[in-house]
Design an enzyme around this catalytic site. Structure first.
Site, PDB file in Angstrom:
ATOM      1  N   CYS A  65       7.101  -6.541   7.434  1.00 15.01           N
ATOM      2  CA  CYS A  65       8.085  -5.855   8.278  1.00 15.01           C
ATOM      3  C   CYS A  65       8.545  -6.823   9.355  1.00 15.01           C
ATOM      4  O   CYS A  65       7.769  -7.630   9.849  1.00 15.01           O
ATOM      5  CB  CYS A  65       7.441  -4.618   8.911  1.00 15.01           C
ATOM      6  SG  CYS A  65       8.573  -3.644   9.915  1.00 15.01           S
ATOM      7  N   CYS A 105       1.332  -1.706  15.457  1.00 14.64           N
ATOM      8  CA  CYS A 105       1.379  -1.409  14.022  1.00 14.64           C
ATOM      9  C   CYS A 105       0.870  -2.583  13.185  1.00 14.64           C
ATOM     10  O   CYS A 105       1.275  -3.721  13.398  1.00 14.64           O
ATOM     11  CB  CYS A 105       2.806  -1.060  13.634  1.00 14.64           C
ATOM     12  SG  CYS A 105       2.979  -0.618  11.899  1.00 14.64           S
ATOM     13  N   CYS A 139       6.470  -4.266  15.956  1.00 20.27           N
ATOM     14  CA  CYS A 139       5.881  -3.291  16.892  1.00 20.27           C
ATOM     15  C   CYS A 139       4.420  -3.660  17.155  1.00 20.27           C
ATOM     16  O   CYS A 139       3.662  -3.910  16.219  1.00 20.27           O
ATOM     17  CB  CYS A 139       5.968  -1.876  16.323  1.00 20.27           C
ATOM     18  SG  CYS A 139       7.660  -1.365  16.014  1.00 20.27           S
ATOM     19  N   CYS A 170      -1.166   6.407   9.992  1.00 17.07           N
ATOM     20  CA  CYS A 170       0.060   5.794  10.512  1.00 17.07           C
ATOM     21  C   CYS A 170      -0.232   4.445  11.148  1.00 17.07           C
ATOM     22  O   CYS A 170      -1.115   4.334  11.999  1.00 17.07           O
ATOM     23  CB  CYS A 170       0.680   6.668  11.583  1.00 17.07           C
ATOM     24  SG  CYS A 170       1.043   8.311  11.031  1.00 17.07           S
ATOM     25  N   CYS A 180       3.406   8.707   0.926  1.00 14.72           N
ATOM     26  CA  CYS A 180       3.973   7.848   1.959  1.00 14.72           C
ATOM     27  C   CYS A 180       4.253   6.502   1.299  1.00 14.72           C
ATOM     28  O   CYS A 180       3.324   5.804   0.884  1.00 14.72           O
ATOM     29  CB  CYS A 180       2.954   7.722   3.096  1.00 14.72           C
ATOM     30  SG  CYS A 180       3.452   6.590   4.387  1.00 14.72           S
ATOM     31  N   GLU A 229       0.816  -1.206   0.000  1.00 13.77           N
ATOM     32  CA  GLU A 229       0.000   0.000   0.000  1.00 13.77           C
ATOM     33  C   GLU A 229       0.859   1.270   0.000  1.00 13.77           C
ATOM     34  O   GLU A 229       1.970   1.285   0.542  1.00 13.77           O
ATOM     35  CB  GLU A 229      -0.920   0.002   1.230  1.00 13.77           C
ATOM     36  CG  GLU A 229      -1.945  -1.118   1.165  1.00 13.77           C
ATOM     37  CD  GLU A 229      -2.962  -1.086   2.293  1.00 13.77           C
ATOM     38  OE1 GLU A 229      -4.143  -1.336   2.012  1.00 13.77           O
ATOM     39  OE2 GLU A 229      -2.590  -0.835   3.459  1.00 13.77           O
TER      40      GLU A 229
HETATM   41  N1  SAH Z   1       9.303   1.262  10.409  1.00 13.20           N
HETATM   42  C1  SAH Z   1       9.435   2.694  10.371  1.00 13.20           C
HETATM   43  C2  SAH Z   1       8.553   3.314   9.330  1.00 13.20           C
HETATM   44  C3  SAH Z   1       7.089   3.274   9.632  1.00 13.20           C
HETATM   45  S1  SAH Z   1       6.603   4.895   9.862  1.00 13.20           S
HETATM   46  C4  SAH Z   1       9.222   3.253  11.763  1.00 13.20           C
HETATM   47  O1  SAH Z   1       8.912   2.484  12.649  1.00 13.20           O
HETATM   48  O2  SAH Z   1       9.440   4.428  11.979  1.00 13.20           O
HETATM   49  C5  SAH Z   1       5.062   4.770  10.545  1.00 13.20           C
HETATM   50  C6  SAH Z   1       4.933   5.584  11.802  1.00 13.20           C
HETATM   51  O3  SAH Z   1       3.649   5.315  12.362  1.00 13.20           O
HETATM   52  C7  SAH Z   1       5.945   5.171  12.852  1.00 13.20           C
HETATM   53  O4  SAH Z   1       6.312   6.254  13.633  1.00 13.20           O
HETATM   54  C8  SAH Z   1       5.149   4.208  13.671  1.00 13.20           C
HETATM   55  O5  SAH Z   1       5.679   4.028  14.944  1.00 13.20           O
HETATM   56  C9  SAH Z   1       3.795   4.875  13.692  1.00 13.20           C
HETATM   57  N2  SAH Z   1       2.708   3.960  13.991  1.00 13.20           N
HETATM   58  C10 SAH Z   1       2.655   2.643  13.816  1.00 13.20           C
HETATM   59  N3  SAH Z   1       1.468   2.154  14.217  1.00 13.20           N
HETATM   60  C11 SAH Z   1       0.753   3.195  14.639  1.00 13.20           C
HETATM   61  C12 SAH Z   1      -0.556   3.343  15.164  1.00 13.20           C
HETATM   62  N4  SAH Z   1      -1.356   2.293  15.319  1.00 13.20           N
HETATM   63  N5  SAH Z   1      -0.964   4.573  15.456  1.00 13.20           N
HETATM   64  C13 SAH Z   1      -0.171   5.645  15.282  1.00 13.20           C
HETATM   65  N6  SAH Z   1       1.072   5.576  14.799  1.00 13.20           N
HETATM   66  C14 SAH Z   1       1.531   4.360  14.488  1.00 13.20           C
END
Ligand code: SAH
Length: 339
Positions: A110, A117, A114, A331, A103, A90
């Site tokens: 991945c 996510c 986390c 995000c 984006c 996506e």
């Molecule tokens: N792997 C990288 C790139 C992903 S960026 C990273 O971790 O930075 C996506 C951003 O959205 C990251 O800051 C991630 O921590 C955040 N994110 C992930 N899941 C989320 C959620 N459920 N709500 C808000 N932010 C989230």
């Protein structure tokens, strides 16, 4: 077959030399791809038919097919792209007052795991090539007839876990004879792969670095983000300071606020301590809901309190707009798909 978009201009020239073609031909092709943005070799009309046929045998253009397109009430658009190998990823297009931002995803799946996510959890399949990273931009531009001015590496995947392809994609984006998207219009977000942050600092690319911090406490951060067990907060902050020192660039810390987890005043105080005197900015993200997720979004009241506390202590903090959450484009809501 080789994907022609995997090559930066210098590499493409070498490829042309190997094919006994003049390097300036590579420059012409590069211009067709990234200035005129054509989607077939036949449109490259200043090349002889013979050369076009030769290129068709050697290279593919790898134009993505849009499998699905969704539009949010706020204008954000999400695309599901067919990678032509049975996988799909996506990409999100967002509208800001300063232009259009995209984006992009960097991996199919991945490895980071986390907890909050949606991009992770399902198996990691593979890295995207630089051409596949670039093609997300070109495919959206073709579809919408727009020019994209900003690129954020915040889609599916951990960009610093696909370092070489991400850096090469940035070289292609930056090139004055190509897409001409300057480093200052590019942000890379990382969950905190310390050695790669240091490598990036040494390259001094002038991109914005975003760090997914989310907690100031090692136990809590490790619970949310397993990568913290490998590189803890102290090591991460050291690498960030090194990045700032080397590049003179402000770092953006991302902090997703989850109710009764990391969103009270004590957390804000710890964050102030951690970031004191650093050239940085805090991006507060109201945590977005994901399927089977355990974290719940903070109340608006808490989010505002958190921001105001940081600001009152001299740390610039803003609340990220929740673009595209109604179509799962915000995000942490992007995911890879099996076809
Ligand atoms: N792997 C990288 C790139 C992903 S960026 C990273 O971790 O930075 C996506 C951003 O959205 C990251 O800051 C991630 O921590 C955040 N994110 C992930 N899941 C989320 C959620 N459920 N709500 C808000 N932010 C989230």
């Amino acid at each position: 077959m080789k994907n022609i978009k995997d090559y930066n201009l210098e590499e493409l020239k070498e490829e042309f030399i190997k094919l006994s073609e003049k390097p300036y031909r590579a420059e012409q092709v590069f211009k067709w791809l990234y200035v005129d943005k054509v989607s077939s070799f036949d449109e490259m009309t200043n090349l002889s038919k013979e050369l076009r046929e030769k290129l068709k045998k050697e290279f593919k253009l790898n134009n993505f097919k849009i499998l699905k397109k969704q539009e949010s009430v706020d204008g954000t658009k999400k695309y599901l792209f067919d990678l032509l190998d049975g996988n799909a990823i996506e990409t999100v297009l967002m509208e800001y007052h300063h232009g259009k931002s995209i984006c992009v995803s960097t991996q199919v799946g991945c490895k980071m795991g986390c907890k909050f996510c949606a991009s992770t959890g399902i198996n990691f399949i593979r890295n995207l090539s630089s051409g596949e990273i670039i093609e997300q931009i070109l495919a959206v531009e073709r579809e919408e007839n727009v020019t994209i001015s900003n690129v954020v590496f915040m889609g599916i995947g951990e960009p610093l876990d696909n370092f070489d392809n991400v850096i090469n994609a940035i070289h292609i984006l930056n090139h004055p004879k190509g897409l001409k998207i300057g480093a200052r219009h590019i942000s890379i977000s990382t969950s905190g792969i310390v050695p790669k942050i240091i490598e990036l600092a040494d390259m001094n690319l002038q991109c914005t670095l975003s760090i997914s911090l989310h907690s100031t406490n090692d136990a809590k951060r490790s619970e949310m983000m397993p990568i913290n067990k490998k590189y803890n907060i102290e090591e991460l902050m050291k690498a960030c300071k090194y990045y700032i020192e080397k590049t003179n660039k402000r770092i953006s810390f991302e902090y997703a606020l989850a109710k009764e987890n990391n969103d009270n005043l004590e957390d804000a105080k710890e964050l102030v301590k951690l970031l004191k005197n650093m050239l940085c900015h805090v991006n507060l993200i109201p945590i977005n809901k994901i399927e089977n997720g355990t974290y719940v979004k903070s109340t608006n009241e808490n989010i505002i309190k958190f921001r105001d506390y940081l600001n009152s202590k001299g740390i610039v903090a803003t609340i990220r707009r929740e673009l595209g959450s109604d179509i799962d484009a915000a995000c942490g809501q992007l995911r890879r798909k099996n076809l």
